[in-house]
Design an enzyme around this catalytic site. Sequence first.
Site, PDB file in Angstrom:
ATOM      1  N   LEU A  21     -16.673   1.463  18.695  1.00 22.15           N
ATOM      2  CA  LEU A  21     -15.488   1.741  19.502  1.00 22.15           C
ATOM      3  C   LEU A  21     -14.928   3.135  19.254  1.00 22.15           C
ATOM      4  O   LEU A  21     -14.270   3.697  20.119  1.00 22.15           O
ATOM      5  CB  LEU A  21     -14.408   0.693  19.222  1.00 22.15           C
ATOM      6  CG  LEU A  21     -14.714  -0.732  19.708  1.00 22.15           C
ATOM      7  CD1 LEU A  21     -13.620  -1.688  19.248  1.00 22.15           C
ATOM      8  CD2 LEU A  21     -14.847  -0.770  21.217  1.00 22.15           C
ATOM      9  N   GLY A  22     -15.135   3.682  18.058  1.00 21.38           N
ATOM     10  CA  GLY A  22     -14.622   5.011  17.780  1.00 21.38           C
ATOM     11  C   GLY A  22     -14.521   5.283  16.297  1.00 21.38           C
ATOM     12  O   GLY A  22     -14.841   4.443  15.449  1.00 21.38           O
ATOM     13  N   GLY A  24     -11.719   7.122  13.464  1.00 26.36           N
ATOM     14  CA  GLY A  24     -10.370   7.621  13.252  1.00 26.36           C
ATOM     15  C   GLY A  24     -10.188   8.167  11.854  1.00 26.36           C
ATOM     16  O   GLY A  24     -11.144   8.293  11.079  1.00 26.36           O
ATOM     17  N   GLY A  25      -8.931   8.478  11.524  1.00 26.23           N
ATOM     18  CA  GLY A  25      -8.635   9.024  10.210  1.00 26.23           C
ATOM     19  C   GLY A  25      -8.888   8.047   9.085  1.00 26.23           C
ATOM     20  O   GLY A  25      -9.162   8.435   7.952  1.00 26.23           O
ATOM     21  N   MET A  26      -8.804   6.749   9.377  1.00 24.70           N
ATOM     22  CA  MET A  26      -9.023   5.717   8.375  1.00 24.70           C
ATOM     23  C   MET A  26     -10.490   5.365   8.219  1.00 24.70           C
ATOM     24  O   MET A  26     -10.958   5.073   7.132  1.00 24.70           O
ATOM     25  CB  MET A  26      -8.249   4.467   8.766  1.00 24.70           C
ATOM     26  CG  MET A  26      -6.807   4.489   8.344  1.00 24.70           C
ATOM     27  SD  MET A  26      -6.662   4.063   6.614  1.00 24.70           S
ATOM     28  CE  MET A  26      -7.356   2.416   6.643  1.00 24.70           C
ATOM     29  N   GLY A  27     -11.226   5.348   9.314  1.00 24.59           N
ATOM     30  CA  GLY A  27     -12.611   4.923   9.236  1.00 24.59           C
ATOM     31  C   GLY A  27     -13.226   4.710  10.593  1.00 24.59           C
ATOM     32  O   GLY A  27     -12.693   5.137  11.622  1.00 24.59           O
ATOM     33  N   VAL A  29     -14.599   2.215  13.700  1.00 24.98           N
ATOM     34  CA  VAL A  29     -14.177   0.967  14.325  1.00 24.98           C
ATOM     35  C   VAL A  29     -15.316   0.461  15.198  1.00 24.98           C
ATOM     36  O   VAL A  29     -15.859   1.198  16.023  1.00 24.98           O
ATOM     37  CB  VAL A  29     -12.905   1.152  15.180  1.00 24.98           C
ATOM     38  CG1 VAL A  29     -12.451  -0.182  15.741  1.00 24.98           C
ATOM     39  CG2 VAL A  29     -11.799   1.781  14.344  1.00 24.98           C
ATOM     40  N   LYS A  43     -12.619  -2.548  11.492  1.00 28.74           N
ATOM     41  CA  LYS A  43     -12.418  -1.188  10.993  1.00 28.74           C
ATOM     42  C   LYS A  43     -12.968  -1.096   9.576  1.00 28.74           C
ATOM     43  O   LYS A  43     -12.580  -1.876   8.703  1.00 28.74           O
ATOM     44  CB  LYS A  43     -10.942  -0.808  11.009  1.00 28.74           C
ATOM     45  CG  LYS A  43     -10.662   0.558  10.351  1.00 28.74           C
ATOM     46  CD  LYS A  43      -9.223   1.004  10.551  1.00 28.74           C
ATOM     47  CE  LYS A  43      -9.012   1.490  11.959  1.00 28.74           C
ATOM     48  NZ  LYS A  43      -7.702   2.144  12.142  1.00 28.74           N
ATOM     49  N   ASP A 138       2.363   5.229  12.773  1.00 28.53           N
ATOM     50  CA  ASP A 138       1.457   5.988  13.642  1.00 28.53           C
ATOM     51  C   ASP A 138       1.499   5.439  15.065  1.00 28.53           C
ATOM     52  O   ASP A 138       0.464   5.233  15.701  1.00 28.53           O
ATOM     53  CB  ASP A 138       0.029   5.937  13.092  1.00 28.53           C
ATOM     54  CG  ASP A 138      -0.868   7.026  13.715  1.00 28.53           C
ATOM     55  OD1 ASP A 138      -0.310   8.018  14.238  1.00 28.53           O
ATOM     56  OD2 ASP A 138      -2.100   6.883  13.663  1.00 28.53           O
TER      57      ASP A 138
END
Length: 646
Positions: A21-22, A24-27, A29, A43, A138
Amino acid sequence: MEPLNAEDPVSIGPFRIVGRLGVGGMGRVFLARSAGGRTVAVKVVHAELAAQDEFRRRFAREVEALERVGGTGTAPVLGSDTTAAAPWVAIGYVPGPSLRTVVGDEYGPLPPSTVRALGSGLGRALDHIHGAGLVHRDLKPSNVLLTVDGPRIIDFGIARAVDTVTDGGLTSTGAVVGSPGFMSPEQVRGERLGPASDIFCLGSVLAYAATGRSPFGTSDSGVHALMFRIAHDEPDLTDVAPALTGLIRACLAKDPAARPTAAEIAETLPFVDPWLPAGVLARLGRHAAQLLEAESAASAREAAGDTAGAAAGETSDRTRGGAAAGDATAGRSAGPVPGPEADRPVPRTRRRVLTAALTAAAVAAAAGVGYALWPFGGAGTTTRDGKGTGSASSSSSASARPGGAVPAAFLGAWEGVLQGSPEIPRETIRIELVQGSPGAKTAVYTHVGDNRLCMGRSRLVSADEDKVVLGESDVTTSVPPQRCMAAAHQTLTLRSPEVLEWSSGTAKATFHKARTGSAILPAKYLGRWRMKPLVDGPDADRYTDEVTITQGAVGATVFRSLNVYPRTDEQGNTLADAVNCTRTAILATTTPPYVLGPMALEPGADSECVSDHLGSYMVLTTYKGEELLQVYPMVDTEPGEYHRVD
């Protein structure tokens, strides 16, 4: 959704990965499916964050806290492993586009009525997040998903774990943690954040929804210049409708104490239904179709691929601390796919699913809007005709009524599943036929969808030995009120004494002969059942989640839920008084698993209580010799699990 690459896992815990799915800054997904067919977003934390012990500790505490949010206006946590080499968390997948995609790429600025409804829905979601002791930190357009039932907030709470291993709002390299265009002044200054910070971000999100741009500009002139404007300049609300400027300015007050609370916003703004423009609703339909195509492709790959791996994935439908094969936690057990009257182990996570499922309802609603039968909206009443009619074994009924046209083989009750399966129903219908002439109301129907129960009477159009046609209908019961429309034309075709085929427009289903009477539920279901406390410590006895099941016929109120928990202030501190919520549900089928209509609040309920506009079904099982009542919402989420009290 993007296809998987060679570096992506094929499974995480009990979930089989479908696509990416994508990032991000965390990890990363991923879109994934459980062994039971549930769709989730998983995630996986980045390795550099996973290597920090403090982050891991906070991440584990945040995941625990997220489960307390209850899913209202958010997506429920369905599994996690915070001790794995790469910590992960799985949440219910909401198949709707983000606000950023709709406004920025596809539709453009939304009309004022939609923005007001957006603010109402987000206010309610933030109120529940704040009530669980969390601050989103966020909130931005890409973290707001649009569904037919309202907006959903994703990725809440996790950013809080990142802040503990960074310097204020900046990383050690000076990169901003979060989204600069949608930060609050106190977040920009690296101060301690409270619920008011999310309200400021909400104001920016609403301004974006109304105009298509951030009220403080872009970062083209530099991130620090943008952050300076957030902290010191007034917002640019040019092109914002006058009806919205007062609310948005109040949310964007520099002083956190001057901003309204999430509860005040939810109470002030109306929520109309439908709340989205027609063009966006059409987008939701396309999105749902794409999801089904992706899942169908994944199913085909699974069928042709590693069957051993697929069988291993069926060892658990959900974990709390689960793991993939080879992980240290792989032996932890969780419940398999629910089935009627079957023994199954107890899922480890406990949470108020009957309330949490309000978020997951968006999944089924977006995917199931195509039915021609009883769509959302329309006129209806909340009265109920409680007369029992028909008998499955009464072949003499035809001669008992002069001029009767319905063949004896059709008389009695029939039940079928429109969506899902008999073991995991997602939409059901029951029709009970009595004798009568053409033009008479000879059928009583009971229909439970993803967010409504509809009951009514249908007129007989024609009948012969193998076919009955029903026409004009009226509505006698609508839960929630005013959500049902009269049933469309229906055709019943007899296949055997126990089976008939039902059709209405393009919808088709197989119905089976069902029971009638005033005492439908087995005695072992009756009585009081209680969920184990969701919290530990001295306040544990202040939380009550129990249900009482009584005997009754289809259409009778047989299920009563009592939910008590401490009231909290704006900072999340528990107060001396408690919130007491009582809800009831109507029995809709006579074949296990027993289907219930949406939960309805009893009159005089506390203002903090919310109705559960979601059907459910009950399954009775045993675990280690103990009876266990499981109440499954009719969407992809987990059951409420109750132990017998008396």
